[in-house]
Motif scaffolding. Structure first.
Motif, PDB file in Angstrom:
ATOM      1  N   LEU A  76       8.342 -14.181  -0.971  1.00  0.00           N
ATOM      2  CA  LEU A  76       9.541 -13.882  -1.704  1.00  0.00           C
ATOM      3  C   LEU A  76      10.578 -14.891  -1.335  1.00  0.00           C
ATOM      4  N   ILE A  77      11.047 -15.853  -2.866  1.00  0.00           N
ATOM      5  CA  ILE A  77      12.082 -16.432  -3.157  1.00  0.00           C
ATOM      6  C   ILE A  77      12.928 -16.218  -3.750  1.00  0.00           C
ATOM      7  N   TRP A  78      14.034 -16.081  -3.332  1.00  0.00           N
ATOM      8  CA  TRP A  78      15.075 -16.634  -4.144  1.00  0.00           C
ATOM      9  C   TRP A  78      16.511 -17.114  -3.119  1.00  0.00           C
ATOM     10  N   HIS A  79      17.042 -17.644  -4.692  1.00  0.00           N
ATOM     11  CA  HIS A  79      17.869 -19.339  -4.541  1.00  0.00           C
ATOM     12  C   HIS A  79      19.765 -18.692  -5.065  1.00  0.00           C
ATOM     13  N   ARG A  80      20.626 -19.047  -4.684  1.00  0.00           N
ATOM     14  CA  ARG A  80      21.603 -18.774  -5.331  1.00  0.00           C
ATOM     15  C   ARG A  80      22.185 -19.988  -5.571  1.00  0.00           C
ATOM     16  N   TYR A  81      23.278 -20.040  -6.320  1.00  0.00           N
ATOM     17  CA  TYR A  81      23.199 -20.734  -6.983  1.00  0.00           C
ATOM     18  C   TYR A  81      25.582 -20.583  -7.719  1.00  0.00           C
ATOM     19  N   GLY A  82      26.065 -22.063  -8.308  1.00  0.00           N
ATOM     20  CA  GLY A  82      27.477 -21.205  -7.996  1.00  0.00           C
ATOM     21  C   GLY A  82      27.854 -22.172  -7.109  1.00  0.00           C
ATOM     22  N   GLU A  83      29.453 -21.794  -6.933  1.00  0.00           N
ATOM     23  CA  GLU A  83      30.304 -22.196  -5.672  1.00  0.00           C
ATOM     24  C   GLU A  83      30.255 -21.114  -4.550  1.00  0.00           C
ATOM     25  N   LEU A  84      29.785 -21.575  -3.227  1.00  0.00           N
ATOM     26  CA  LEU A  84      29.479 -20.307  -2.112  1.00  0.00           C
ATOM     27  C   LEU A  84      30.306 -21.176  -1.181  1.00  0.00           C
ATOM     28  N   ASP A  85      30.942 -20.132  -0.977  1.00  0.00           N
ATOM     29  CA  ASP A  85      31.852 -20.853   0.377  1.00  0.00           C
ATOM     30  C   ASP A  85      31.507 -20.533   1.653  1.00  0.00           C
ATOM     31  N   VAL A  86      31.873 -20.923   3.043  1.00  0.00           N
ATOM     32  CA  VAL A  86      31.259 -20.990   4.651  1.00  0.00           C
ATOM     33  C   VAL A  86      30.661 -19.760   4.723  1.00  0.00           C
ATOM     34  N   GLY A  87      29.951 -19.568   5.240  1.00  0.00           N
ATOM     35  CA  GLY A  87      28.936 -17.987   5.353  1.00  0.00           C
ATOM     36  C   GLY A  87      28.179 -17.873   4.400  1.00  0.00           C
ATOM     37  N   GLU A  88      28.716 -18.059   3.025  1.00  0.00           N
ATOM     38  CA  GLU A  88      27.638 -17.132   2.362  1.00  0.00           C
ATOM     39  C   GLU A  88      25.858 -17.673   2.330  1.00  0.00           C
ATOM     40  N   ASP A  89      24.945 -17.336   2.014  1.00  0.00           N
ATOM     41  CA  ASP A  89      23.786 -16.804   1.705  1.00  0.00           C
ATOM     42  C   ASP A  89      23.808 -17.811   1.263  1.00  0.00           C
ATOM     43  N   THR A  90      22.904 -18.867   1.190  1.00  0.00           N
ATOM     44  CA  THR A  90      22.110 -19.655   0.370  1.00  0.00           C
ATOM     45  C   THR A  90      20.629 -19.745  -0.943  1.00  0.00           C
ATOM     46  N   ILE A  91      19.814 -19.653   0.211  1.00  0.00           N
ATOM     47  CA  ILE A  91      18.480 -19.335   0.357  1.00  0.00           C
ATOM     48  C   ILE A  91      18.027 -17.876   0.652  1.00  0.00           C
ATOM     49  N   LEU A  92      16.841 -17.338   0.554  1.00  0.00           N
ATOM     50  CA  LEU A  92      16.165 -16.590   0.491  1.00  0.00           C
ATOM     51  C   LEU A  92      14.990 -16.474   0.988  1.00  0.00           C
ATOM     52  N   ILE A  93      14.006 -16.924   1.505  1.00  0.00           N
ATOM     53  CA  ILE A  93      12.132 -16.198   1.574  1.00  0.00           C
ATOM     54  C   ILE A  93      11.666 -15.647   2.629  1.00  0.00           C
ATOM     55  N   ILE A  94      10.949 -14.795   2.134  1.00  0.00           N
ATOM     56  CA  ILE A  94      10.711 -13.293   2.835  1.00  0.00           C
ATOM     57  C   ILE A  94       9.520 -13.562   2.159  1.00  0.00           C
ATOM     58  N   ALA A  95       8.622 -13.665   4.276  1.00  0.00           N
ATOM     59  CA  ALA A  95       7.349 -13.159   3.517  1.00  0.00           C
ATOM     60  C   ALA A  95       6.619 -12.724   4.558  1.00  0.00           C
ATOM     61  N   SER A  96       5.393 -11.764   3.885  1.00  0.00           N
ATOM     62  CA  SER A  96       4.948 -10.810   4.801  1.00  0.00           C
ATOM     63  C   SER A  96       3.324 -10.946   5.151  1.00  0.00           C
ATOM     64  N   ALA A  97       3.092 -10.759   5.633  1.00  0.00           N
ATOM     65  CA  ALA A  97       1.808 -10.584   6.177  1.00  0.00           C
ATOM     66  C   ALA A  97       0.710  -9.686   7.491  1.00  0.00           C
ATOM     67  N   GLY A  98      -0.394  -9.621   7.655  1.00  0.00           N
ATOM     68  CA  GLY A  98      -0.576  -8.577   8.291  1.00  0.00           C
ATOM     69  C   GLY A  98      -0.310  -9.308   9.703  1.00  0.00           C
ATOM     70  N   HIS A  99      -0.096 -10.245  10.546  1.00  0.00           N
ATOM     71  CA  HIS A  99      -0.071 -10.601  11.699  1.00  0.00           C
ATOM     72  C   HIS A  99       1.709 -12.176  11.603  1.00  0.00           C
ATOM     73  N   ARG A 100       2.177 -12.369  12.396  1.00  0.00           N
ATOM     74  CA  ARG A 100       3.326 -12.644  12.829  1.00  0.00           C
ATOM     75  C   ARG A 100       3.113 -14.625  12.487  1.00  0.00           C
ATOM     76  N   LYS A 101       1.666 -15.022  12.613  1.00  0.00           N
ATOM     77  CA  LYS A 101       1.450 -16.624  12.648  1.00  0.00           C
ATOM     78  C   LYS A 101       1.744 -16.941  11.285  1.00  0.00           C
ATOM     79  N   GLU A 102       0.658 -15.789  10.288  1.00  0.00           N
ATOM     80  CA  GLU A 102       0.349 -16.162   8.749  1.00  0.00           C
ATOM     81  C   GLU A 102       1.518 -15.766   8.200  1.00  0.00           C
ATOM     82  N   ALA A 103       2.655 -15.158   8.389  1.00  0.00           N
ATOM     83  CA  ALA A 103       3.801 -15.494   7.553  1.00  0.00           C
ATOM     84  C   ALA A 103       5.029 -16.197   8.436  1.00  0.00           C
ATOM     85  N   PHE A 104       4.882 -16.881   9.391  1.00  0.00           N
ATOM     86  CA  PHE A 104       5.865 -17.738   9.778  1.00  0.00           C
ATOM     87  C   PHE A 104       5.417 -18.930   9.334  1.00  0.00           C
ATOM     88  N   GLU A 105       4.430 -19.810   8.937  1.00  0.00           N
ATOM     89  CA  GLU A 105       3.787 -20.341   8.613  1.00  0.00           C
ATOM     90  C   GLU A 105       4.117 -21.043   6.988  1.00  0.00           C
TER      91      GLU A 105
END
Length: 142
Positions: A76-105
């Motif tokens: 999943l890849i989500w990105h925000r736009y507009g004015e963002l204050d300190v501490g606000e989220d800007t981008i989110l990526i979530i990878a799902s896999a059978g094992h951690r190595k593939e998800a991290f990479e």
């Protein structure tokens, strides 16, 4: 939606639901946030500008490439736009896999590709002025 350019804050649990399946034993999140300092200057806010149709199309290409390139289940890849204050989220990526190595990479590769390829531009508003950020360079904004 697994690819989104949005103004509203992320719903992290809702995002996870988009990639959650029983076959996945690993979920790797990358969550970017506006930090309070950059290059020795106090950051007041970031302003992200985007070409929405092109940005979402390129994020979808990155998503598809990640699915082909890495043995992951989903991403999943989500990105925000507009004015963002300190501490606000800007981008989110979530990878799902059978094992951690593939998800991290896959997650690491995807954030690098988003930063290189997606038409989203970042302006830092700091105590020392306003700057467009291009890669590792600051360009003063009048």
């Amino acid at each position: 939606m697994k690819v989104r350019l949005m103004k509203e804050p992320f719903d992290l649990n809702g995002a996870l639901d988009h990639v959650s399946v029983p076959e996945a034993g690993a979920y790797v999140f990358f969550l970017g946030r506006v930090r309070n300092e950059s290059r020795g200057r106090k950051v007041e806010k970031l302003i992200y500008e985007a070409y929405p149709e092109m940005a979402e199309a390129e994020m979808e290409r990155i998503r598809e490439e990640a699915l082909e390139r890495f043995p992951i289940i989903d991403i999943l890849i989500w990105h925000r736009y507009g004015e963002l204050d300190v501490g606000e989220d800007t981008i989110l990526i979530i990878a799902s896999a059978g094992h951690r190595k593939e998800a991290f990479e896959a997650c690491s590769w995807a954030i690098d590709e988003v930063k290189k390829r997606v038409p989203v531009w970042k302006k830092e508003v700091t105590d020392g002025g306003t700057f467009w950020i291009e890669g590792d360079r600051q360009i003063p904004h009048p």
